[in-house]
Design an enzyme around this catalytic site. Structure first.
Site, mmCIF file in Angstrom:
data_model
loop_
_atom_site.group_PDB
_atom_site.id
_atom_site.type_symbol
_atom_site.label_atom_id
_atom_site.label_comp_id
_atom_site.label_asym_id
_atom_site.label_seq_id
_atom_site.Cartn_x
_atom_site.Cartn_y
_atom_site.Cartn_z
ATOM 1 N N ARG A 282 -12.080 -1.554 -4.060
ATOM 2 C CA ARG A 282 -12.124 -3.068 -3.458
ATOM 3 C C ARG A 282 -10.872 -3.541 -3.728
ATOM 4 O O ARG A 282 -10.193 -3.323 -4.785
ATOM 5 C CB ARG A 282 -13.318 -3.808 -3.885
ATOM 6 C CG ARG A 282 -14.881 -3.181 -3.311
ATOM 7 C CD ARG A 282 -14.822 -3.691 -2.030
ATOM 8 N NE ARG A 282 -14.294 -5.040 -1.871
ATOM 9 C CZ ARG A 282 -15.152 -6.357 -2.206
ATOM 10 N NH1 ARG A 282 -16.278 -5.830 -2.712
ATOM 11 N NH2 ARG A 282 -14.457 -7.177 -1.940
ATOM 12 N N THR B 128 -3.897 -5.023 -4.566
ATOM 13 C CA THR B 128 -4.578 -4.588 -5.747
ATOM 14 C C THR B 128 -5.072 -2.941 -5.588
ATOM 15 O O THR B 128 -5.007 -2.307 -6.480
ATOM 16 C CB THR B 128 -5.950 -5.287 -5.600
ATOM 17 O OG1 THR B 128 -5.701 -6.788 -6.296
ATOM 18 C CG2 THR B 128 -6.984 -4.682 -6.739
ATOM 19 N N ARG B 129 -5.164 -2.603 -4.369
ATOM 20 C CA ARG B 129 -5.544 -1.246 -3.922
ATOM 21 C C ARG B 129 -4.449 -0.227 -4.368
ATOM 22 O O ARG B 129 -4.444 0.775 -4.925
ATOM 23 C CB ARG B 129 -5.876 -0.991 -2.563
ATOM 24 C CG ARG B 129 -7.128 -1.972 -2.224
ATOM 25 C CD ARG B 129 -7.663 -1.793 -0.791
ATOM 26 N NE ARG B 129 -8.810 -2.681 -0.644
ATOM 27 C CZ ARG B 129 -9.595 -2.446 0.598
ATOM 28 N NH1 ARG B 129 -9.709 -1.797 1.313
ATOM 29 N NH2 ARG B 129 -10.622 -3.676 0.669
ATOM 30 N N CYS C 273 -20.297 -4.388 7.842
ATOM 31 C CA CYS C 273 -19.750 -3.318 7.273
ATOM 32 C C CYS C 273 -20.662 -2.438 6.670
ATOM 33 O O CYS C 273 -20.127 -1.408 5.832
ATOM 34 C CB CYS C 273 -19.103 -4.034 6.233
ATOM 35 S SG CYS C 273 -19.956 -5.009 5.065
ATOM 36 N N LYS D 9 -10.784 -7.334 12.187
ATOM 37 C CA LYS D 9 -11.840 -6.243 11.829
ATOM 38 C C LYS D 9 -12.872 -6.973 10.636
ATOM 39 O O LYS D 9 -13.844 -6.354 10.268
ATOM 40 C CB LYS D 9 -11.179 -5.078 11.135
ATOM 41 C CG LYS D 9 -10.474 -4.938 9.987
ATOM 42 C CD LYS D 9 -9.888 -4.000 9.581
ATOM 43 C CE LYS D 9 -9.195 -3.950 8.272
ATOM 44 N NZ LYS D 9 -9.835 -4.131 7.312
ATOM 45 N N ASP D 10 -12.373 -7.959 9.924
ATOM 46 C CA ASP D 10 -13.283 -8.696 8.979
ATOM 47 C C ASP D 10 -13.970 -9.838 9.587
ATOM 48 O O ASP D 10 -14.720 -10.524 8.672
ATOM 49 C CB ASP D 10 -12.379 -9.293 7.990
ATOM 50 C CG ASP D 10 -11.509 -8.437 7.125
ATOM 51 O OD1 ASP D 10 -11.971 -7.064 7.078
ATOM 52 O OD2 ASP D 10 -10.234 -8.584 6.726
ATOM 53 N N SER E 188 -14.886 1.554 2.795
ATOM 54 C CA SER E 188 -15.292 1.409 3.967
ATOM 55 C C SER E 188 -16.164 2.561 4.299
ATOM 56 O O SER E 188 -15.697 3.889 4.214
ATOM 57 C CB SER E 188 -14.089 1.385 4.910
ATOM 58 O OG SER E 188 -14.496 1.774 6.411
ATOM 59 N N LEU E 189 -17.510 2.321 4.653
ATOM 60 C CA LEU E 189 -18.347 3.494 5.258
ATOM 61 C C LEU E 189 -17.879 4.264 6.200
ATOM 62 O O LEU E 189 -17.978 5.341 6.220
ATOM 63 C CB LEU E 189 -19.618 2.701 5.442
ATOM 64 C CG LEU E 189 -20.528 2.305 4.249
ATOM 65 C CD1 LEU E 189 -22.009 1.804 4.662
ATOM 66 C CD2 LEU E 189 -20.748 3.563 3.267
ATOM 67 N N ARG E 190 -17.113 3.381 7.160
ATOM 68 C CA ARG E 190 -16.556 4.328 8.563
ATOM 69 C C ARG E 190 -15.600 5.176 7.817
ATOM 70 O O ARG E 190 -15.677 6.503 8.236
ATOM 71 C CB ARG E 190 -15.888 3.002 9.286
ATOM 72 C CG ARG E 190 -15.013 3.679 10.403
ATOM 73 C CD ARG E 190 -14.089 2.935 11.075
ATOM 74 N NE ARG E 190 -13.223 2.139 10.292
ATOM 75 C CZ ARG E 190 -12.096 2.588 9.992
ATOM 76 N NH1 ARG E 190 -11.663 3.986 10.540
ATOM 77 N NH2 ARG E 190 -11.347 2.200 9.219
ATOM 78 N N ARG E 191 -14.717 4.899 7.007
ATOM 79 C CA ARG E 191 -13.687 5.697 6.472
ATOM 80 C C ARG E 191 -14.479 6.750 5.695
ATOM 81 O O ARG E 191 -13.908 8.025 5.541
ATOM 82 C CB ARG E 191 -12.600 5.109 5.576
ATOM 83 C CG ARG E 191 -11.574 4.168 6.815
ATOM 84 C CD ARG E 191 -10.719 3.394 5.627
ATOM 85 N NE ARG E 191 -9.843 2.514 6.637
ATOM 86 C CZ ARG E 191 -9.471 1.140 6.183
ATOM 87 N NH1 ARG E 191 -9.561 0.810 4.786
ATOM 88 N NH2 ARG E 191 -8.482 0.872 7.074
#
Length: 318
Positions: A162, A167-168, A255, A96-97, A142-145
């Site tokens: 980010r 880290t998240r 993205c 996906k990246d 994520s704009l999708r999320r």
């Protein structure tokens, strides 16, 4: 997932043992897990394999969303330079990246068997998205999320998040968010499935193209290396993500586009593809499209993706 017809490999070179292969990888814990997974599989087949750890520009820029600093290609550019310069032979990516169009001279040599492609809700206080109090802060960059969360819960505050997976999670644990949304695959690969409070079904939050799948990138002239990687490929996963990535490619996806695409094999063996597009400026507005077709080759899977993308545009996506 049901088995699908074999990919065409009539021109593939004869397999042989390759020595001193080097895998270029990002240095996050998840990226290293993925690279070490491929390393172990190749070693089982007799190859000598080392790792080249690298920090990409996408890893260094954490104060801005990817859509504002160059997109997901920031996670793969340095790895591709290592391949081009001969410092590494292959790069392992979360698919996906990976940008929908690879630079000239590079190819996706292998897509491995997919982990869980779904999104996961992680929270220290609430068991599901539905349990969050009105106005709660949920983290994702994520704009999708974002558009899918807004469709499910328009009352929530969606704030940027980010950094790598650890880290998240640390930012969640520090109290900056009531919940965050992550890929279930990453959590499961790192043995963190216990952090998942809810797994979103695709009908509620459609995954990103390629989510949960690992792709291996090489230089296109490396025919023997391509043959050595062939045993690692999982044909149903490769066909499914090819359809998904074709939707995004046809839409000009990156993205910066709030686009989702997810393919599965139906009981009759056909590939069933769903896609969704949303507008961050119009929360709650989603455009959906779907299609299905026999998919015995990457070309057929990609054609299905182009067809579904056309349906999205006809319904108002842009």
């Amino acid at each position: 997932m049901l088995a699908s017809p074999s990919l065409q490999t009539t021109d593939a070179p004869v397999f042989r043992i390759l020595s001193k292969l080097v895998i270029a990888t990002r240095e996050s814990r998840l990226a290293l897990w993925q690279a070490e997974h491929v390393q172990a599989l190749l070693r089982q087949r007799g190859h000598q394999v080392g790792l080249l750890g690298m920090t990409t520009q996408g890893d260094r820029i954490l104060d801005r969303t990817l859509s504002k600093v160059g997109g997901k290609g920031l996670f793969v550019k340095e790895l591709e330079i290592a391949l081009e310069e001969g410092r590494a032979d292959l790069a392992v990516h979360s698919l996906k990246d990976v940008p929908m169009e690879l630079p000239e001279g590079f190819l996706l040599a292998c897509v491995m068997e997919r982990e869980d492609p779904r999104d996961a809700f992680v929270s220290n206080r609430f068991d599901s998205l539905a349990e969050l109090p009105q106005g709660s802060v949920v983290g994702t960059s994520s704009l999708r999320r974002q558009v899918l969360l807004q469709a499910l819960r328009p009352d929530l505050r969606i704030e940027p998040l980010r950094g790598n997976l650890d880290t998240r999670l640390r930012k969640l644990d520090d109290g900056g968010y009531e919940g965050i949304v992550l890929a279930a695959a990453g959590l499961k690969r790192l043995g963190l499935a216990q952090r998942i409070r809810q797994v979103f079904e695709p009908q509620d939050m459609l995954p990103a193209a390629g989510q949960g799948a690992l792709g291996i990138e090489i230089r296109s002239e490396r025919a023997q290396l391509r043959a050595a990687l062939a045993p690692l490929a999982h044909q149903p996963s490769w066909l499914a993500v090819s359809a998904e990535r074709a939707v995004s490619r046809a839409m000009g996806g990156s993205c910066s586009m709030p686009l989702a695409a997810h393919a599965t094999f139906a009981a009759d063996g056909a590939l069933a593809l769903q896609a969704a597009w949303g507008d961050p400026q119009r929360p709650g507005t989603l455009v959906r499209a779907e299609g299905r077709a026999p998919a015995g080759s990457l070309e057929a899977a990609a054609a299905l993706g182009v067809e579904v993308a056309a349906r999205l545009r006809a319904a108002g996506a842009h």
